[in-house]
Every structure is written in structure tokens, then in C-alpha cells.
Design an enzyme around this catalytic site. Structure first.
Site, PDB file in Angstrom:
ATOM      1  N   LYS A 141       9.203  -1.146  -1.845  1.00 30.82           N
ATOM      2  CA  LYS A 141       8.394  -1.747  -1.233  1.00 30.82           C
ATOM      3  C   LYS A 141       8.997  -2.522  -0.623  1.00 30.82           C
ATOM      4  CE  LYS A 141       4.158  -3.328   0.018  1.00 30.82           C
ATOM      5  NZ  LYS A 141       4.617  -3.741   1.310  1.00 30.82           N
ATOM      6  N   CYS A 165       7.175  -5.520  10.644  1.00 29.93           N
ATOM      7  CA  CYS A 165       5.724  -5.917   9.255  1.00 29.93           C
ATOM      8  C   CYS A 165       4.942  -6.779   9.883  1.00 29.93           C
ATOM      9  CB  CYS A 165       6.273  -6.685   7.726  1.00 29.93           C
ATOM     10  SG  CYS A 165       4.904  -7.031   7.335  1.00 29.93           S
TER      11      CYS A 165
END
Length: 312
Positions: free
Chosen positions: A45, A131
Site C-alpha cells: 500500500k 493519488c
């Protein structure tokens, strides 16, 4: 039997499939499940300096043709993933894994990368420039000036294999401009693409996720044409030593085949992995091998990047 072996930055992998960052990678237990599956490797992650809870739930929703999410970078913090990878390195010295990271500021990004540089980590690092789901934070990779500045600074001290995770681009000029920047640096790979930012999905009269009034990144079948276009556009434009990881809309072996045909050296599975679990790797690999056998291809090199055009 056809082989789906591949390599990135000289590191060999038994299979070209792996998870996409954000799926089956938050905890060590999830990463272990991917590691012990048919996947060739895993990516962690995307880590920030400190652990983050992320956006309020519900923040992920499966929808008929894919998914929508606004996760907000929930993660356990860099130390959690780096410590695990260093232990794994001792236990499995012949395997290579990907560490994903990004700072919430440029200063934090450099702190993260310097920590990796100074560590014993011998795998591949992915800097996530894409992101789309942190409220108030733009996607770095859409700001070409900032992207170039960050990469110049990073490569002044970072000597390990480094790649970047990219958002989708939608304009030919942007492919040209981005590639011109990336070609200046010794990048190991670019990963195309993260989810398409700020989509909206409605059921009855309501959005389906809480953050940002329902706006979120779109993944799954919806994004495959965009992902393929980005993979191929960068395959055409980047110097050969910068390899491409294809991500987006991989439900079947045919989808993986198309990513490789467009130029991908490795293929990541996100939404399908979330929906099906790690058994998806075995199924997609088998389907890919059937297509390769039918076409007489023995390795990925036999067809990588060999997309055909309509002449005239």
C-alpha cells in the site's frame, strides 16, 4: 507451455501479474496472501511517513463495471512496510517486491525516499505521483513543472531502482510533455494508470461513497481503454530502459494480453482482485496462456508492444 515470466529493471519474476497498489496490500496478512498466490510479486500500500486512517467510510464501492473509491491514502506508515520487506528479503532472497510511497508534502516525499535509500531494501520502489483522493491535494503528475523538480531532486541522492505511478493522461500533447520529462531520468518503470479521478456513481438518488460528496477514483472495466492508451502512448515515447507496468481494467487473460500487446512488461490487477480475491491470479494467468498458445507465442517478448495499426 507458454511462459508468463518477465523482468523489471533486471529483476526476474515468474509471472507478469501482481496486485495494484491499494488492493490486498494494507496489512502483512494481505501481502502474504498475494505472495503465496500465483502472482509474480506484490506492491505494498502506498506508504506515508506516519500511519493514516484515510477518509471516512463508506469510501469504496463495487459497481457493475468496476469500482469507485475515495480512500484517502489509508496505510500503516513506511516503517511497517519497510520492516516487513527487510525481513522477507532475508527469508526469500531470490524474490523481489515493490514498495510504494508518497509524502503529503515534497519534504515528506524526500524524507521517505532518503529512508529507503539508507536502508538495506534491495527491491523496487514506486513513487506514487497520482493519488487522486486526498481532499485538498492535487495529483502531482498533472503539474509537469513540479514533477520535473521532484524527480531532479530525488535523483540527486536516490540510487536504487525507482519507478513512478501515474494518473491517466488524456491529451497527446500531455503524453509528449510527460515523456520528455521522464526521459531525462534513470527511471526503472512507469506504472499506467491509477484510477480516473473524480468520477461520480449514483444509486437511486444518492452517491455511494461518503468522502468528497461522492466523487472518487473510477477503476475496473470502465478504464481499460484509457489504461491501454496510456500504456501504448508511453511505450512509443519513452526510452527503452524505462519499462511499463500496465494497470486498469484487467478482468481476464485477454485484458492482460492487450496490456502486454500495448507494451507492458508487467500487469497489475486491482478491482478484479478486490472482487474475486487472489484466485483471480491463477484464472487470469491460465486464460493468458491459452491465448498465447493459440497464437503460437512462447513468451511475452513474442508480442509485447506489437500492436497492429490499420494502414492507409
Amino acid at each position: 507451455m507458454p511462459s508468463t515470466k518477465t523482468q523489471i529493471a533486471g529483476f526476474p519474476f515468474e509471472n507478469c501479474l501482481m496486485n495494484a497498489a491499494g488492493v490486498a496490500c494494507m496489512t502483512i496478512a494481505e501481502l502474504e496472501e498475494v505472495r503465496l498466490s500465483q502472482a509474480g510479486t506484490f506492491v505494498t500500500k502506498t506508504a506515508t511517513l506516519e500511519a493514516r486512517a484515510g477518509n471516512p467510510e463508506p469510501r469504496y464501492q463495487d459497481v457493475p463495471l468496476g469500482s469507485i473509491n475515495s480512500m484517502g491514502l489509508p496505510n500503516q506508515g513506511l516503517d511497517y512496510y519497510l520492516d516487513y520487506l527487510l525481513e522477507l528479503q532475508e527469508k526469500e532472497p531470490n524474490q523481489t517486491f515493490f514498495l510504494s510511497l508518497v509524502g503529503l508534502s515534497q519534504e515528506e516525499t524526500h524524507r521517505l525516499l532518503k529512508q529507503v535509500e539508507e536502508s538495506e531494501f534491495k527491491g523496487l520502489t514506486e513513487l506514487n505521483l497520482s493519488c487522486p483522493n486526498v481532499p485538498g491535494k492535487p495529483q502531482i503528475a498533472y503539474d509537469f513543472e513540479t514533477t520535473e523538480t521532484i524527480l531532479k531532486e530525488v535523483f540527486s541522492y536516490f540510487t536504487k531502482p525507482l519507478g513512478i505511478k501515474l494518473p491517466p493522461y488524456f491529451d497527446m500533447v500531455h503524453f509528449d510533455q510527460a515523456a520528455a520529462i521522464f526521459n531525462q531520468f534513470p527511471l526503472a518503470f512507469v506504472n499506467c494508470v491509477n484510477s480516473i479521478g473524480n468520477g461520480l456513481y449514483i444509486e437511486d438518488e444518492s452517491v455511494v461513497i461518503r468522502p468528497k460528496n461522492g466523487f472518487g477514483g473510477i477503476g475496473g472495466e470502465y478504464i481499460k481503454p484509457t489504461a491501454l492508451a496510456n500504456v501504448h502512448a508511453f511505450y512509443q515515447r519513452l526510452k527503452p530502459e524505462i519499462q511499463i507496468i500496465g494497470t486498469g481494467g484487467v478482468l481476464t487473460g485477454r485484458d492482460a494480453f492487450e496490456h502486454i500487446l500495448c507494451g507492458a512488461s508487467m500487469v497489475q490487477v486491482g478491482t478484479t482482485l478486490h472482487k474475486e480475491g487472489v484466485a483471480a491470479f491463477e484464472r487470469i494467468t491460465a486464460e493468458l496462456k491459452v491465448i498465447m498458445a493459440e497464437k503460437g507465442y512462447e513468451s511475452l517478448d513474442d508480442f509485447r508492444g506489437k500492436l497492429q495499426y490499420i494502414e492507409g
